[in-house]
Write an enzyme that holds these catalytic residues in place. Structure first.
Site, short mmCIF file in Angstrom:
data_model
loop_
_atom_site.label_atom_id
_atom_site.label_comp_id
_atom_site.label_asym_id
_atom_site.label_seq_id
_atom_site.Cartn_x
_atom_site.Cartn_y
_atom_site.Cartn_z
CE1 TYR A 130 48.33 45.59 -11.16
CE2 TYR A 130 46.19 46.21 -10.30
CZ TYR A 130 46.96 45.62 -11.28
OH TYR A 130 46.36 45.07 -12.39
CG ASP A 157 55.34 30.89 -17.65
OD1 ASP A 157 55.31 30.73 -16.42
OD2 ASP A 157 56.36 30.62 -18.32
CG ASP A 163 43.65 43.01 -12.81
OD1 ASP A 163 42.46 42.66 -12.86
OD2 ASP A 163 44.03 44.13 -13.18
CE LYS A 210 58.19 33.79 -15.75
NZ LYS A 210 58.10 32.56 -16.58
CG ASP A 263 40.25 40.01 -17.25
OD1 ASP A 263 39.76 40.22 -16.12
OD2 ASP A 263 40.28 40.89 -18.14
N1 GGG Z 1 34.45 47.38 -11.60
C1 GGG Z 1 35.46 48.24 -11.28
C2 GGG Z 1 36.31 48.60 -12.47
O1 GGG Z 1 35.95 49.46 -13.24
N2 GGG Z 1 37.44 47.93 -12.63
C3 GGG Z 1 38.32 48.15 -13.73
C4 GGG Z 1 39.74 47.80 -13.48
O2 GGG Z 1 40.56 48.07 -14.34
N3 GGG Z 1 40.11 47.20 -12.37
C5 GGG Z 1 41.46 46.87 -12.10
C6 GGG Z 1 41.60 46.03 -10.88
O3 GGG Z 1 40.66 45.39 -10.42
O4 GGG Z 1 42.70 46.00 -10.33
#
Ligand code: GGG
Length: 355
Positions: free
Chosen positions: A138, A221, A245, A188, A249
């Site tokens: 990023y 992975d 990131d 990785k 999730d």
């Molecule tokens: N809650 C903050 C938000 O809207 N995050 C969305 C997002 O895509 N975040 C990417 C990240 O945390 O790097």
């Protein structure tokens, strides 16, 4: 009285709805505690602001935010504004300008939360992700050459500095050491033959300063698979910006969904304000309906209390969230209930009164 100045950027979509509930909880906890007080300043920044002014925040936005003790963020992104603009020009720029190089994302299965795997329980789904939050994939380094032509080429460069890599690892080691937990590094190196070979080498080097911490190292992975098949392997985890990131999730899904996933963007030196947010985005499909789950935003308030040195208050907030889940009576539709966002916030506040 310990007065904390909080900049509130409720942002887009469901952001304002969930942030309102988080603020309710902050005020209640401050009242119960009696030694801390919050002063809120609201900033109208986000996609609506962009559509009116052509920018996601004021030109001097970073300067304005500098004087606050913390930032409380809702969500960013809305149809009509390209996602890379809404993310980069608000959330990512704040993380970078304020050197919030640590992103703490707890993955903790609470009683009452719905776990999608058969063997998931409180003991084996209890991890803390320490995500590198300032560079890596990023970093924003790259180029778009011959745009629109048939020779078109895009470059997106991962940037891994020694300083950036070492500091996130040291931070993760310190947490693992203090909490007597294992530390897993996720990378990785077989495919990313510069950045991740370097990442693994730095992890190896830094680990020598922490002989008391048991370490593991996985390819991303394999880690994704193990998180589903055998989540108990993971306690404290350190990983790069993008991998963190994505994996968090998966973690959110394990721990009951995005409605319960909280994140803290920390500047450990406290030279700049840190920022607390639910991990989820703006969910335009349900925005304005009053049914967004506020528990992630409330959990991030608990992280804020931890950061301010009020760890027992932070724990109480998580306990109150857990009680709401266990009762199962006041939950938003994503958690199987029919309650409204504000009713969930009100129930958390009532339970805080009873703790
Ligand atoms: N809650 C903050 C938000 O809207 N995050 C969305 C997002 O895509 N975040 C990417 C990240 O945390 O790097």
């Amino acid at each position: 009285m310990n007065i904390k100045k909080i900049a509130v950027i409720a942002g887009d979509g469901i952001g304002p709805e969930v942030v309102n509930e988080g603020i309710k909880v902050m005020e209640k906890v401050a009242e119960l505690d009696g030694t801390i007080q919050f002063e809120f300043t609201y900033f109208p920044w986000g996609c609506e602001f962009y559509l009116e002014h052509g920018k996601m925040m004021s030109d001097d936005g970073i300067d304005q935010l500098k004087k606050f003790d913390a930032i409380y963020l809702g969500a960013v992104g809305y149809p009509g504004v390209p996602d890379h603009i809404s993310l980069w020009d608000l959330l990512l720029i704040i993380r970078k300008e304020f050197d919030q190089y640590i992103n703490l994302r707890p993955i903790q299965l609470l009683d009452g939360a719905n776990c999608p795997i058969t063997d998931g329980n409180k003991e084996n789904i209890d991890m803390l992700f320490v995500r590198e939050n300032s560079e890596g994939e990023y970093s924003g380094a790259g180029d778009w050459l011959y745009k629109g032509k048939k020779e078109e080429v895009v470059l997106q460069t991962g940037v891994f500095s020694r300083k950036g890599t070492e500091r996130v690892m040291r931070h993760a080691f310190e947490i693992a050491k203090a909490e007597n937990k294992t530390l897993t590094s996720i990378s990785k190196a077989n495919a990313l033959n510069y950045s991740m070979v370097f990442w693994d080498e730095v992890f190896e080097e830094v680990s020598k300063d922490y002989p008391e911490v048991t370490t593991y190292s996985y390819l991303v992975d394999a880690a994704a698979m193990h998180m589903i098949m055998d989540p108990g392997r993971f306690e404290v985890v350190v990983t790069s910006n993008l991998f963190g990131d994505i994996l968090t999730d998966i973690g959110a899904a394990l721990a009951g969904g995005m409605g319960l996933a909280a994140g803290a963007n920390i500047n450990p030196e406290r030279e700049y304000p840190s920022m607390f947010e639910p991990v989820h985005g703006s969910a335009p499909d349900i925005a304005g309906k009053g049914i967004a789950n506020p528990l992630a935003a409330i959990w991030s308030v608990s992280q804020m209390f931890d950061f301010f040195g009020y760890e027992s208050r932070g724990k109480e907030i998580v306990q109150a969230i857990e009680k709401v889940m266990v009762e199962g009576k006041v939950l938003t539709p994503d958690s199987g209930g029919t309650a409204k966002t504000n009713e969930v916030g009100d129930r958390v506040v009532e339970l805080l009164n009873e703790l």
